[in-house]
Each structure stands twice: as structure tokens, then as C-alpha cells.
Design a protein around this motif. Structure first.
Motif, mmCIF file in Angstrom:
data_model
loop_
_atom_site.group_PDB
_atom_site.id
_atom_site.type_symbol
_atom_site.label_atom_id
_atom_site.label_comp_id
_atom_site.label_asym_id
_atom_site.label_seq_id
_atom_site.Cartn_x
_atom_site.Cartn_y
_atom_site.Cartn_z
ATOM 1 N N VAL A 21 56.884 15.788 -40.835
ATOM 2 C CA VAL A 21 56.944 14.450 -41.397
ATOM 3 C C VAL A 21 55.754 13.656 -40.899
ATOM 4 C CG1 VAL A 21 58.255 12.312 -41.468
ATOM 5 C CG2 VAL A 21 59.446 14.490 -41.553
ATOM 6 N N HIS A 22 55.070 12.956 -41.792
ATOM 7 C CA HIS A 22 53.962 12.094 -41.395
ATOM 8 C C HIS A 22 54.366 10.653 -41.674
ATOM 9 C CE1 HIS A 22 50.043 10.616 -40.533
ATOM 10 N NE2 HIS A 22 49.795 10.258 -41.777
ATOM 11 N N TYR A 23 54.312 9.824 -40.638
ATOM 12 C CA TYR A 23 54.759 8.438 -40.753
ATOM 13 C C TYR A 23 53.553 7.546 -40.978
ATOM 14 C CZ TYR A 23 59.050 10.340 -38.905
ATOM 15 O OH TYR A 23 60.184 11.089 -38.730
ATOM 16 N N LEU A 24 53.582 6.755 -42.034
ATOM 17 C CA LEU A 24 52.471 5.900 -42.376
ATOM 18 C C LEU A 24 52.992 4.637 -43.039
ATOM 19 C CD1 LEU A 24 51.041 7.054 -45.726
ATOM 20 C CD2 LEU A 24 52.544 8.595 -44.475
ATOM 21 N N HIS A 25 52.072 3.759 -43.347
ATOM 22 C CA HIS A 25 52.432 2.531 -44.042
ATOM 23 C C HIS A 25 51.801 2.526 -45.429
ATOM 24 C CE1 HIS A 25 53.319 0.862 -39.989
ATOM 25 N NE2 HIS A 25 54.265 0.265 -40.673
ATOM 26 N N ALA A 26 52.561 2.061 -46.411
ATOM 27 C CA ALA A 26 52.031 1.805 -47.749
ATOM 28 C C ALA A 26 52.240 0.333 -48.040
ATOM 29 C CB ALA A 26 52.770 2.652 -48.795
ATOM 30 N N ALA A 27 51.439 -0.232 -48.916
ATOM 31 C CA ALA A 27 51.550 -1.664 -49.170
ATOM 32 C C ALA A 27 51.297 -1.971 -50.635
ATOM 33 C CB ALA A 27 50.555 -2.434 -48.307
ATOM 34 N N VAL A 28 51.954 -3.021 -51.122
ATOM 35 C CA VAL A 28 51.676 -3.553 -52.443
ATOM 36 C C VAL A 28 51.486 -5.051 -52.290
ATOM 37 C CG1 VAL A 28 52.991 -1.790 -53.659
ATOM 38 C CG2 VAL A 28 54.147 -3.872 -52.924
ATOM 39 N N GLU A 210 47.134 6.098 -10.621
ATOM 40 C CA GLU A 210 45.905 5.328 -10.747
ATOM 41 C C GLU A 210 46.249 3.861 -11.043
ATOM 42 O OE1 GLU A 210 42.967 3.882 -10.183
ATOM 43 O OE2 GLU A 210 42.389 6.010 -10.154
ATOM 44 N N ARG A 211 46.356 3.064 -9.999
ATOM 45 C CA ARG A 211 46.818 1.675 -10.154
ATOM 46 C C ARG A 211 45.786 0.781 -10.839
ATOM 47 N NH1 ARG A 211 51.413 0.658 -7.120
ATOM 48 N NH2 ARG A 211 51.547 -1.141 -8.512
ATOM 49 N N LYS A 212 44.544 1.228 -10.931
ATOM 50 C CA LYS A 212 43.527 0.422 -11.605
ATOM 51 C C LYS A 212 43.685 0.459 -13.123
ATOM 52 C CE LYS A 212 40.073 1.096 -7.961
ATOM 53 N NZ LYS A 212 38.724 1.645 -7.638
ATOM 54 N N LEU A 213 44.433 1.422 -13.628
ATOM 55 C CA LEU A 213 44.641 1.549 -15.067
ATOM 56 C C LEU A 213 45.967 0.909 -15.458
ATOM 57 C CD1 LEU A 213 43.522 5.267 -15.575
ATOM 58 C CD2 LEU A 213 42.151 3.193 -15.872
ATOM 59 N N ALA A 214 45.964 0.175 -16.558
ATOM 60 C CA ALA A 214 47.189 -0.487 -17.029
ATOM 61 C C ALA A 214 47.449 -0.083 -18.471
ATOM 62 C CB ALA A 214 47.057 -2.007 -16.917
ATOM 63 N N PHE A 215 48.663 0.372 -18.734
ATOM 64 C CA PHE A 215 49.019 0.978 -20.018
ATOM 65 C C PHE A 215 49.994 0.096 -20.796
ATOM 66 C CE2 PHE A 215 48.019 4.177 -16.900
ATOM 67 C CZ PHE A 215 47.196 5.072 -17.567
ATOM 68 N N ASN A 216 49.907 0.191 -22.119
ATOM 69 C CA ASN A 216 50.983 -0.362 -22.946
ATOM 70 C C ASN A 216 51.935 0.743 -23.392
ATOM 71 O OD1 ASN A 216 49.298 0.875 -24.832
ATOM 72 N ND2 ASN A 216 49.291 -0.849 -26.253
ATOM 73 N N LEU A 217 51.398 1.970 -23.518
ATOM 74 C CA LEU A 217 52.188 3.089 -24.037
ATOM 75 C C LEU A 217 51.641 4.388 -23.463
ATOM 76 C CD1 LEU A 217 54.446 3.766 -26.194
ATOM 77 C CD2 LEU A 217 52.582 4.063 -27.829
ATOM 78 N N ALA A 218 52.529 5.257 -22.991
ATOM 79 C CA ALA A 218 52.122 6.576 -22.488
ATOM 80 C C ALA A 218 53.134 7.594 -22.992
ATOM 81 C CB ALA A 218 52.057 6.586 -20.970
ATOM 82 N N ILE A 219 52.651 8.655 -23.639
ATOM 83 C CA ILE A 219 53.540 9.590 -24.331
ATOM 84 C C ILE A 219 53.193 11.030 -23.982
ATOM 85 C CG2 ILE A 219 54.338 10.417 -26.589
ATOM 86 C CD1 ILE A 219 53.622 7.699 -27.736
ATOM 87 N N SER A 220 54.234 11.799 -23.689
ATOM 88 C CA SER A 220 54.142 13.256 -23.563
ATOM 89 C C SER A 220 54.775 13.846 -24.826
ATOM 90 C CB SER A 220 54.894 13.718 -22.310
ATOM 91 O OG SER A 220 55.159 15.099 -22.342
ATOM 92 N N PRO A 221 53.985 14.247 -25.822
ATOM 93 C CA PRO A 221 54.549 14.611 -27.128
ATOM 94 C C PRO A 221 55.223 15.971 -27.198
ATOM 95 C CG PRO A 221 52.180 14.873 -27.170
ATOM 96 C CD PRO A 221 52.514 14.281 -25.833
ATOM 97 N N GLY A 222 55.002 16.822 -26.179
ATOM 98 C CA GLY A 222 55.642 18.134 -26.199
ATOM 99 C C GLY A 222 55.167 19.003 -27.342
ATOM 100 N N ASN A 223 56.102 19.723 -27.940
ATOM 101 C CA ASN A 223 55.756 20.674 -29.000
ATOM 102 C C ASN A 223 55.554 20.030 -30.363
ATOM 103 O OD1 ASN A 223 56.060 22.544 -26.996
ATOM 104 N ND2 ASN A 223 57.642 23.743 -28.009
ATOM 105 N N GLU A 224 55.846 18.739 -30.486
ATOM 106 C CA GLU A 224 55.576 17.994 -31.730
ATOM 107 C C GLU A 224 56.205 18.662 -32.953
ATOM 108 O OE1 GLU A 224 51.393 16.690 -32.061
ATOM 109 O OE2 GLU A 224 51.153 17.366 -29.985
ATOM 110 N N LEU A 225 57.457 19.030 -32.853
ATOM 111 C CA LEU A 225 58.119 19.695 -33.976
ATOM 112 C C LEU A 225 58.130 18.821 -35.228
ATOM 113 C CD1 LEU A 225 61.275 21.570 -32.647
ATOM 114 C CD2 LEU A 225 59.027 22.478 -33.214
ATOM 115 N N VAL A 226 58.275 17.524 -35.034
ATOM 116 C CA VAL A 226 58.398 16.606 -36.166
ATOM 117 C C VAL A 226 57.335 15.508 -36.099
ATOM 118 C CG1 VAL A 226 59.921 14.963 -37.339
ATOM 119 C CG2 VAL A 226 60.873 17.043 -36.330
ATOM 120 N N THR A 227 57.225 14.864 -34.962
ATOM 121 C CA THR A 227 56.355 13.709 -34.793
ATOM 122 C C THR A 227 55.140 14.124 -33.979
ATOM 123 O OG1 THR A 227 58.381 12.389 -34.711
ATOM 124 C CG2 THR A 227 56.335 11.277 -34.149
ATOM 125 N N THR A 228 53.949 13.830 -34.498
ATOM 126 C CA THR A 228 52.721 14.370 -33.922
ATOM 127 C C THR A 228 51.887 13.290 -33.246
ATOM 128 O OG1 THR A 228 51.361 14.019 -35.892
ATOM 129 C CG2 THR A 228 52.673 16.059 -35.804
#
Length: 305
Positions: A21-28, A210-228
């Protein structure tokens, strides 16, 4: 949340050529409206069920509870385990079906032999996203009739995104969400780095140390069966807080979606910093054994970047 100025945007779910599955946005063209990204219930849930929650210290089932406590998550938290009536001052429910209502996210910290039935139950009650820590492999899995394939088909047919399997989950720092099987007993400051790493050790080495780095999001995607990786990039690029995307990758499982995400990053002025491993034959073999990833031709990556 994404604000579509002078447009009404609709989440669209499509399939790439590899069946994911590929998640995206469409617009009109219509009036302005704010809409959530399709991955919002997965990565910024309003309610979380922790299946396999446990009182046993230093186990994934207990650590994931402490992770949400230290992150100060403000949504509903529901431990699920028929062995307990209460865990860490939270009411514990015997099953997903016994919850007050369907959670946005269910984190499955259970043995592989429980996964298929739990996924079916989660989909049946209306869970909108799943995190699977385990490998989703059973003894004797061969050919196409494997647990991973069955899980993949269940999720794709239901349109349910999954982090994993074979992953360490994620931190959404700005939303106070930690879906993680190991406990870091301190808070993290908000930042502008989205970090996606196909190695849990690499993820935690920067996220925790590494305390000098600040994140909003950090992800370990694993095998990505569905979401990549491409889908996570697309989500991050809709966050105003994202100033840079950093990645440690063994492989790109959805090349078309990945290129589209890079083009989106370029259009929005967000730099993408990538370390690509698996360049030699030996390293590619290690990548395959680690996460089931086909490292691909290094010349293709060089041409892309």
C-alpha cells in the motif's frame, strides 16, 4: 495535520507495483480544509492498545508501558493481557474486543504464533494502525504460505498501515508517543530531525545517546511489509517541524514512492541525508539476513542522488 490552502485534499491509498500500500495525498480545487495524513492514526494516535502488556520488569511488555509514561502521552492507554486486571495503575483488558472502543493504534508485543489471530481481531474491531515488534516468522514457513505473507495480505486488504514486523517501533517526540519495546528513562526535547533507520542499533545510538541532536520523529521500519520508508517520508514532510530527513538504509522497497518522496522534499526545501549500506556483495547478504532487504544495485542509488 496538513492544511490544504484553496484545496480540499483527500487521503488516497494506492498500490505500488510490489503490492504494498502506498499512502499519498490527492487534491481537488475547493475550499481550504485541514485533513490528517493517512498515517496519522499510526504515528500520532489518540488511543493506544498495548497487547502483551506485562508486570514483568525489563521485558518489552513492561518497557512499552514505561515508555508512554515518561513520554507524557496524553491519549488513552489500554494494556491488554488476560493474565492481569491492572498493570502499572492502568486497567488491563483481557482482549482487544473488550476495550471501550477501537484504538487508533495497537502495539503487538506477543509471540509470532499469536500474531495472525490478533491481527484479524484488530481489523475486525476497527484498529487503524499496528506496530509489530516480532519477526512474524514461524518454523516451517516456506514458499508463499508464510505468516508474513498472510499478515501482509490481511493489512493490505483492510487498508491498515503497519510499522514492522521485525522492528523497534518509533518515537514521535512532538506528539509524546513512544511505541518502543525498550525503555529510556528520560524525556527527549523536540527538534526538527526526522530519522528513519533500517537498523535498531543505529536508531537508538543517535536517538538515545547524542544529546546535541533533537528529533521530531524517529522510526525503525523493520521489514516494511505494508508501510515503507517512502510513506514515512511523506508523513514527515507534512509536518511543519521537519527541517531535515536523515536515513540509514539497507534497501528501498518502494522505488517509485521513494522517488516521489524525494521530489516532495526538494519541492519543500527539506534536505535529505542518506547513508546507504549493502554496497558490496557481502554487505548485501548481511542486509538480507538482517531485515529481508534486497540491497539493490549501488549504481542505481548513485544515479538517483
Amino acid at each position: 495535520m496538513k492544511t490544504a490552502v484553496a484545496h480540499r485534499a483527500y487521503p488516497e491509498v494506492g498500490r505500488s507495483t510490489n503490492g504494498r500500500v502506498h499512502y499519498l495525498h490527492a487534491a481537488v480545487a475547493e475550499e481550504p480544509v485541514s485533513i490528517p495524513h493517512p498515517l496519522t492514526p499510526l504515528l500520532a494516535p489518540r488511543s493506544i492498545a498495548l497487547v502483551g502488556a506485562s508486570e514483568t520488569l525489563n521485558t518489552p511488555g513492561n518497557d512499552m508501558l514505561h515508555e508512554l509514561r515518561v513520554s507524557r502521552y496524553k491519549g488513552e492507554i489500554w494494556p491488554v493481557n488476560p493474565k492481569y486486571e491492572e498493570i502499572e495503575d492502568w486497567t488491563c483488558y483481557p482482549s482487544l474486543s473488550d476495550l471501550p472502543f477501537a484504538p487508533d493504534l495497537a502495539v503487538l508485543a506477543v509471540g509470532n504464533h499469536h500474531l495472525e489471530a490478533l491481527m484479524g481481531e484488530a481489523i475486525r474491531i476497527g484498529v487503524k494502525g499496528l506496530v509489530i515488534f516480532g519477526s512474524a516468522q514461524l518454523p516451517g514457513d516456506t514458499g508463499h504460505d508464510t505468516l508474513q505473507n498472510r499478515i501482509q495480505h490481511l493489512a493490505i486488504d483492510a487498508g491498515v498501515p503497519i510499522v514492522g514486523p521485525n522492528c523497534m517501533g518509533y518515537y514521535n517526540v512532538e506528539e509524546g508517543v513512544r511505541a518502543f519495546p525498550f525503555h529510556l528513562p528520560r524525556s527527549l526535547g523536540d527538534g526538527g530531525i526526522t530519522f528513519i533507520a533500517q537498523s535498531g542499533s543505529v536508531l537508538t545510538s543517535l536517538l538515545w545517546n547524542e544529546r546535541k541532536l533533537a528529533f521530531n520523529l524517529a522510526i525503525s521500519p523493520g521489514n516494511e511489509l505494508v508501510t515503507t520508508v517512502a510513506d514515512y517520508m511523506d508523513y514527515a514532510l507534512d509536518l511543519p517541524s521537519t527541517k531535515v530527513i536523515a536515513m540509514f538504509l539497507e534497501a528501498v522497497r518502494d522505488p517509485g514512492g521513494f522517488v516521489a518522496a524525494l521530489e516532495k522534499a526538494q519541492a519543500r526545501g527539506v534536505p535529505v541525508v542518506l547513508i546507504k549500506v549493502g554496497r558490496s556483495a557481502a554487505a548485501a547478504a548481511l542486509a538480507m539476513s538482517h531485515s529481508g532487504a534486497m540491497a539493490g544495485n549501488d549504481d542505481a542509488y548513485e544515479a538517483l542522488f
